[in-house]
Design a protein around this motif. Structure first.
Motif, PDB file in Angstrom:
ATOM      1  N   CYS A  66       4.844 -87.351  57.039  1.00 43.65           N
ATOM      2  CA  CYS A  66       4.519 -88.755  57.282  1.00 43.65           C
ATOM      3  C   CYS A  66       5.768 -89.523  57.685  1.00 43.65           C
ATOM      4  O   CYS A  66       6.848 -89.282  57.148  1.00 43.65           O
ATOM      5  N   ASN A 122       5.784 -92.958  57.642  1.00 44.41           N
ATOM      6  CA  ASN A 122       5.516 -94.372  57.344  1.00 44.41           C
ATOM      7  C   ASN A 122       6.310 -95.010  56.203  1.00 44.41           C
ATOM      8  O   ASN A 122       6.454 -96.217  56.160  1.00 44.41           O
ATOM      9  N   PHE A 123       6.749 -94.278  55.271  1.00 42.79           N
ATOM     10  CA  PHE A 123       7.570 -94.811  54.180  1.00 42.79           C
ATOM     11  C   PHE A 123       6.948 -96.027  53.501  1.00 42.79           C
ATOM     12  O   PHE A 123       7.579 -97.064  53.352  1.00 42.79           O
ATOM     13  N   CYS A 124       5.684 -95.919  53.117  1.00 45.08           N
ATOM     14  CA  CYS A 124       5.094 -96.974  52.289  1.00 45.08           C
ATOM     15  C   CYS A 124       5.937 -97.037  51.016  1.00 45.08           C
ATOM     16  O   CYS A 124       6.365 -95.991  50.501  1.00 45.08           O
ATOM     17  N   TYR A 180       5.598 -97.344  47.941  1.00 41.83           N
ATOM     18  CA  TYR A 180       5.233 -96.729  46.662  1.00 41.83           C
ATOM     19  C   TYR A 180       5.101 -95.210  46.760  1.00 41.83           C
ATOM     20  O   TYR A 180       4.715 -94.560  45.801  1.00 41.83           O
ATOM     21  N   CYS A 181       5.366 -94.637  47.937  1.00 41.32           N
ATOM     22  CA  CYS A 181       4.945 -93.246  48.186  1.00 41.32           C
ATOM     23  C   CYS A 181       6.123 -92.291  48.400  1.00 41.32           C
ATOM     24  O   CYS A 181       7.089 -92.622  49.086  1.00 41.32           O
ATOM     25  N   VAL A 183       5.624 -89.158  49.693  1.00 37.31           N
ATOM     26  CA  VAL A 183       5.257 -88.112  50.667  1.00 37.31           C
ATOM     27  C   VAL A 183       6.286 -87.925  51.791  1.00 37.31           C
ATOM     28  O   VAL A 183       6.641 -86.789  52.120  1.00 37.31           O
ATOM     29  N   PRO A 184       6.807 -88.998  52.412  1.00 38.09           N
ATOM     30  CA  PRO A 184       7.785 -88.765  53.487  1.00 38.09           C
ATOM     31  C   PRO A 184       9.036 -88.017  52.999  1.00 38.09           C
ATOM     32  O   PRO A 184       9.744 -87.405  53.795  1.00 38.09           O
ATOM     33  N   GLN A 231      -1.623 -86.400  56.440  1.00 33.49           N
ATOM     34  CA  GLN A 231      -1.208 -87.592  55.694  1.00 33.49           C
ATOM     35  C   GLN A 231      -1.555 -88.849  56.477  1.00 33.49           C
ATOM     36  O   GLN A 231      -1.793 -89.890  55.914  1.00 33.49           O
ATOM     37  N   HIS A 280      -4.399 -94.402  58.471  1.00 32.13           N
ATOM     38  CA  HIS A 280      -3.540 -95.564  58.226  1.00 32.13           C
ATOM     39  C   HIS A 280      -4.054 -96.695  59.113  1.00 32.13           C
ATOM     40  O   HIS A 280      -4.162 -96.510  60.326  1.00 32.13           O
ATOM     41  N   ARG A 337       3.492-101.830  54.777  1.00 36.03           N
ATOM     42  CA  ARG A 337       2.282-101.255  55.371  1.00 36.03           C
ATOM     43  C   ARG A 337       2.105-101.579  56.859  1.00 36.03           C
ATOM     44  O   ARG A 337       1.283-100.974  57.534  1.00 36.03           O
TER      45      ARG A 337
HETATM   46  S1  SF4 Z   1       0.847 -93.724  51.587  1.00 35.67           S
HETATM   47 FE1  SF4 Z   1       0.197 -92.384  53.262  1.00 35.67          FE
HETATM   48  S2  SF4 Z   1       0.963 -93.413  55.102  1.00 35.67           S
HETATM   49 FE2  SF4 Z   1       2.108 -94.292  53.371  1.00 35.67          FE
HETATM   50  S3  SF4 Z   1       3.976 -93.041  53.193  1.00 35.67           S
HETATM   51 FE3  SF4 Z   1       2.445 -92.143  51.820  1.00 35.67          FE
HETATM   52  S4  SF4 Z   1       1.454 -90.540  53.025  1.00 35.67           S
HETATM   53 FE4  SF4 Z   1       2.520 -91.880  54.462  1.00 35.67          FE
END
Ligand code: SF4
Length: 440
Positions: free
Chosen positions: A144, A146-148, A150-151, A153-154, A188, A241, A280
């Protein structure tokens, strides 16, 4: 995604001669596909390590049994990898998972720093061992950008990489040919899927479908190509997204008879300031406009969303904006999460001052709105005749999903319905499920 990864790991191990066992105490190898989205999930890994250590100790007393080998993979933060390498025999980057049999056989010490990553999507092409005979997940991308706030995943899955369209189409076609009826495309952020294909090289797959010699396949185009596969099946996808969810996908969904009229579009908050602080990149007005276009093109669309309540700094007034949005959109379902601090994310630095009771109260408020809108939406189904894909059975009750992903309960003494499409008439609506009878 972790579920899908686990099916690929099972595929690798089975090819290498391993058999699945349900009993931990009997296993020669245990692979944990970790999720890092919440700190509580990470904390649970520590208790697993204790459990595995007990099994290892017991094994030492048995002379006939192989020693237990334990592996950690999945979504793992670099910092957590360094911690867990103490508790597991091997900590493997998910992209290196194809090397697992070799590592287990040679008992090579492996942590992520010692292996060269396949910096592409090769691991997604490993043949999975599907748990189900009628529903399957097909990853189309990983990572991903996007670097939201709170996340993690990236940081755990790194940047987005899309899987070649021809491999995805081959996998879906193969599943459909083998009787699979529900295909979940996974990523993602599926809406930013992009793949370059050479249509000459793949003429058998793309014949009559796209004319250019080489072209870029967007997510919308991928949906259209998958929709052209002959057979009886539904395609669903996750995750989307809102900033990348565009008109071309709406059109592909509206035109594709195999594409499920169901969408999970995570809004996360109904307040612009909170959305900004979550990083976001869309406003509430933009989100609402997309929903408006979607409903115009697909009137029977079923909508769900994801929400975080109690994000750092979310005031009561800002939360009220989320309540307002919920009342306006009238969701069918929502996955409401109370914010919890996750180290390694941007939001971690913002603190977590909203009290647990207040978060609980906000969660309940949204659930109360959702229950009403979901029930009102479900009542529109009463009297309708629909196809349902039956996925489970308990006593004389069958459970399944409509193409709009509505849960349906059917009472029947018939045998062998699981895994099949059946025609039903909806007799009753509840907020979270429909009741139906089979039409002969
Ligand atoms: S919430 Fe989804 S879109 Fe946002 S950083 Fe995490 S995986 Fe990526």
């Amino acid at each position: 995604m972790n579920f899908s990864d686990s099916e690929r790991i099972a595929g690798i191990l089975e090819t290498a001669g391993y058999e699945k066992t349900e009993a931990l105490a009997k296993a020669d190898v245990i692979v944990v596909t970790m999720c890092s989205i919440r700190q509580s999930a990470v904390d649970r890994i520590h208790s697993l390590v204790e459990k595995f250590n007990k099994i290892k100790q017991a094994r030492k007393l048995q002379t006939t049994h192989y020693p237990l080998q334990t592996v950690l993979t999945g979504c793992v933060l670099k910092r957590d990898k360094n911690i867990f390498i103490e508790g597991f025999d091997y900590v493997l980057d998910i992209k290196d998972i194809a090397q697992l049999p070799k590592i287990l056989k040679n008992k090579t010490s492996a942590n992520t720093s010692q292996l060269c990553h396949d910096k592409d999507t090769k691991y997604l092409d490993i043949a999975p061992k599907h748990e189900s005979k009628f529903t399957a997940t097909v990853p189309i991308m990983t990572g991903c950008n996007n670097f939201c706030a709170y996340c993690v995943v990236p940081y755990t899955r790194e940047r987005e990489i899309s899987r070649p369209a021809e491999n995805i189409i081959k996998e879906v076609k193969n599943l459909v040919d083998n009787g699979y009826k529900e295909i979940w495309l996974l990523g993602q952020n599926v809406n930013s899927y992009r793949s370059q294909i050479n249509t000459n090289k793949n003429s058998r797959i793309f014949a009559n479908k796209i004319s250019e010699n080489s072209c870029v396949i967007s997510f919308a185009k991928l949906l259209t190509l998958i929709n052209q596969i002959p057979g009886e099946f539904w395609v669903r996808y996750t995750s989307s997204h809102p900033k990348d969810f565009k008109q071309d996908v709406i059109s592909a969904m509206a035109e594709g008879n195999h594409i499920s009229p169901y969408l999970n579009l995570p809004v996360q908050s109904g307040d612009n300031k909170v959305l900004k602080s979550m990083n976001r990149h869309y406003t509430v007005a933009q989100y609402k406009e997309k929903i408006k276009q979607l409903r115009k093109a697909i009137p029977n669309i079923c909508l769900s969303t994801d929400i975080i309540v109690g994000f750092p700094g979310e005031t009561k007034k800002q939360f009220e904006n989320t309540v307002k949005l919920f009342k306006e959109i009238k969701y069918d379902m929502a996955y409401i999460n109370k914010y919890s601090k996750r180290s390694g994310t941007l939001a971690y630095k913002l603190g977590d001052k909203i009290l647990a009771d207040e978060k609980k109260c906000r969660e309940k408020t949204l659930n109360d709105v959702l229950r009403k809108t979901a029930l009102a939406n479900n009542k529109k189904y009463v009297g309708k005749e629909l196809l349902v894909l039956i996925d489970s059975k308990k006593d004389n009750k069958y459970f399944g999903r409509t193409n709009t992903y509505k849960l349906v309960e059917v009472t029947s003494n018939k045998k062998g319905l699981v895994g099949n499409f059946i025609k039903v008439k909806i007799t009753k609506a509840n907020p979270w499920r429909l009741e139906a009878k089979i039409i002969n």
